[in-house]
Design a protein around this motif. Sequence first.
Motif, short mmCIF file in Angstrom:
data_model
loop_
_atom_site.label_atom_id
_atom_site.label_comp_id
_atom_site.label_asym_id
_atom_site.label_seq_id
_atom_site.Cartn_x
_atom_site.Cartn_y
_atom_site.Cartn_z
N HIS A 186 0.84 -1.21 0.00
CA HIS A 186 0.00 0.00 0.00
C HIS A 186 0.88 1.26 0.00
O HIS A 186 0.63 2.21 -0.74
CB HIS A 186 -0.89 -0.03 1.25
N PHE A 193 -4.33 0.18 -2.38
CA PHE A 193 -5.56 -0.60 -2.15
C PHE A 193 -6.76 0.29 -1.86
O PHE A 193 -6.96 0.73 -0.74
CB PHE A 193 -5.34 -1.62 -1.02
N PRO A 245 -4.18 -0.02 4.45
CA PRO A 245 -5.30 -0.60 3.70
C PRO A 245 -6.43 -1.04 4.63
O PRO A 245 -6.23 -1.18 5.82
CB PRO A 245 -4.65 -1.80 3.00
#
Length: 295
Positions: A186, A193, A245
């Motif tokens: 991420h 994400f 995320p």
Amino acid sequence: MADRPRFGPAGVPLSFRAMKATLADVPGLLEEEGLDAFEYQAVRWGAKPQIRKEKAEQLGLKAEEHDVWLSLHGSYFINFCGKRETIEASKNRLIACATAAEWMKAHVVVFHPGFYGKRQPEEAFKDCLEAIEGVVETMKTLGISNVKLGPETMGKLSQFGSLDEILGLCEQVEQTQPVIDWAHLHARYRGYFKKAEDFRKVVEDIERRLGTDAVENMHCHFTKVEFTDKGERRHHTMDKLGYGPDFTMFAKVIAEFKLRPVIISESPVPDVDAIKMREILQKRLESQKLFFRVC
Ligand SMILES: [Zn+2]
């Protein structure tokens, strides 16, 4: 291979330390919390295991007794893209970690492969590949056969460890498995994400390159993360708003693909957040009437 999705903390939670728990007490305490995985932290180790063999074996026995899946996070002092002496020292550190992991009957030694430094990514990949092959050879001669090496996806752009690089290493070296750190991905891809589809893409990529078994039984780290242009800055707790995320999206994909990942929380309250993730997944599985046990 994990028999079901499993959850646990990275390292001994602070609350356990506060009650003066010994290492051997940890699996039982995790079981009481409804958790079933534990990542032992060997992150400051040098060339020798910094745990006595008896103590490691005792942890392994307790983990078996309380049905806790063990992994070991290897030394941070590893750089397989450095100078020759650095690479040799790094190999010894990783072998020390694998030795102790075998004592504990841990399934995987998670490690950070290194930093690009002045090397081009292709050159760094070649160096890493060669070094890891060397470590696996040595593990074989030492009879370390039950432990896999787990190169981890890394969160800073200066670090070797894109998803493609990690999968590439695992395609080529036996006795390895990718460690998917979702927070690192991420951060590396600056907020990658955003929807379940983004998780699905990664899952499909792993399956395409390493096969169904590899994706179904993946070892991962999941924690909320703050990042800058250079990638990862710091981890946050699940309660902290505004950071990703989002575990609910991953839970959806776990249910969809019927995955059995081992999910390690590296949050500042790792056991508390591992419980939260377990509950999110449990709800998702129940809502889809997937009677597939989580703890
Ligand atoms: Zn790590």
